[in-house]
Design a protein around this motif. Structure first.
Motif, PDB file in Angstrom:
ATOM      1  N   ASN A  13     -10.553   2.193  10.753  1.00 26.02           N
ATOM      2  CA  ASN A  13     -11.316   1.859   9.544  1.00 26.02           C
ATOM      3  C   ASN A  13     -12.042   3.075   8.994  1.00 26.02           C
ATOM      4  OD1 ASN A  13     -10.507  -0.814   9.624  1.00 26.02           O
ATOM      5  ND2 ASN A  13     -12.328  -1.489  10.729  1.00 26.02           N
ATOM      6  N   PHE A  14     -12.613   3.869   9.881  1.00 20.42           N
ATOM      7  CA  PHE A  14     -13.320   5.079   9.451  1.00 20.42           C
ATOM      8  C   PHE A  14     -12.361   6.016   8.731  1.00 20.42           C
ATOM      9  CE2 PHE A  14     -14.266   9.548  10.291  1.00 20.42           C
ATOM     10  CZ  PHE A  14     -15.479   9.674   9.629  1.00 20.42           C
ATOM     11  N   PHE A  15     -11.199   6.277   9.330  1.00 19.32           N
ATOM     12  CA  PHE A  15     -10.263   7.217   8.729  1.00 19.32           C
ATOM     13  C   PHE A  15      -9.631   6.656   7.464  1.00 19.32           C
ATOM     14  CE2 PHE A  15     -10.469   9.165  12.981  1.00 19.32           C
ATOM     15  CZ  PHE A  15     -10.868  10.427  12.585  1.00 19.32           C
ATOM     16  N   ALA A  16      -9.434   5.347   7.393  1.00 22.03           N
ATOM     17  CA  ALA A  16      -8.929   4.740   6.163  1.00 22.03           C
ATOM     18  C   ALA A  16      -9.954   4.906   5.046  1.00 22.03           C
ATOM     19  CB  ALA A  16      -8.613   3.267   6.387  1.00 22.03           C
ATOM     20  N   THR A  17     -11.214   4.683   5.351  1.00 21.86           N
ATOM     21  CA  THR A  17     -12.285   4.847   4.371  1.00 21.86           C
ATOM     22  C   THR A  17     -12.420   6.305   3.960  1.00 21.86           C
ATOM     23  OG1 THR A  17     -13.449   2.944   5.281  1.00 21.86           O
ATOM     24  CG2 THR A  17     -14.749   4.475   3.952  1.00 21.86           C
ATOM     25  N   LEU A  18     -12.327   7.197   4.925  1.00 15.71           N
ATOM     26  CA  LEU A  18     -12.398   8.628   4.623  1.00 15.71           C
ATOM     27  C   LEU A  18     -11.235   9.032   3.713  1.00 15.71           C
ATOM     28  CD1 LEU A  18     -13.795  11.335   5.105  1.00 15.71           C
ATOM     29  CD2 LEU A  18     -12.374  11.598   7.141  1.00 15.71           C
ATOM     30  N   GLY A  19     -10.053   8.515   3.978  1.00 18.45           N
ATOM     31  CA  GLY A  19      -8.893   8.812   3.141  1.00 18.45           C
ATOM     32  C   GLY A  19      -9.084   8.328   1.719  1.00 18.45           C
ATOM     33  N   ARG A  20      -9.643   7.135   1.557  1.00 16.49           N
ATOM     34  CA  ARG A  20      -9.906   6.614   0.212  1.00 16.49           C
ATOM     35  C   ARG A  20     -10.940   7.466  -0.509  1.00 16.49           C
ATOM     36  NH1 ARG A  20     -10.934   0.832   1.924  1.00 16.49           N
ATOM     37  NH2 ARG A  20     -12.726   1.132   0.607  1.00 16.49           N
ATOM     38  N   ALA A  21     -11.938   7.941   0.227  1.00 14.25           N
ATOM     39  CA  ALA A  21     -12.966   8.797  -0.381  1.00 14.25           C
ATOM     40  C   ALA A  21     -12.356  10.120  -0.848  1.00 14.25           C
ATOM     41  CB  ALA A  21     -14.100   9.054   0.616  1.00 14.25           C
TER      42      ALA A  21
END
Length: 57
Positions: A13-21
């Motif tokens: 979830n962290f890396f998915a959110t970071l990717g979206r950012a």
């Protein structure tokens, strides 16, 4: 075992959110570097760029 799955899920979830950012940042930079005529052709004003990006997240 359940704790390990929760940790892995949290990391995903962290890396998915970071990717979206990162994607949002790159899109902002791309649009912000366009001239006003190009933005108008996309039915956007410079002030609408942040809302446009957020709506697409």
């Amino acid at each position: 075992m359940a704790h390990a799955n929760k940790t892995q899920s949290g990391r995903r979830n962290f890396f998915a959110t970071l990717g979206r950012a990162v994607d949002a940042h790159l899109e902002f930079e791309r649009l912000n570097n366009m001239n006003d005529e190009s933005l108008a052709a996309m039915n956007l004003t410079r002030d609408q760029i942040p809302q446009h990006i957020i709506a697409r997240l």
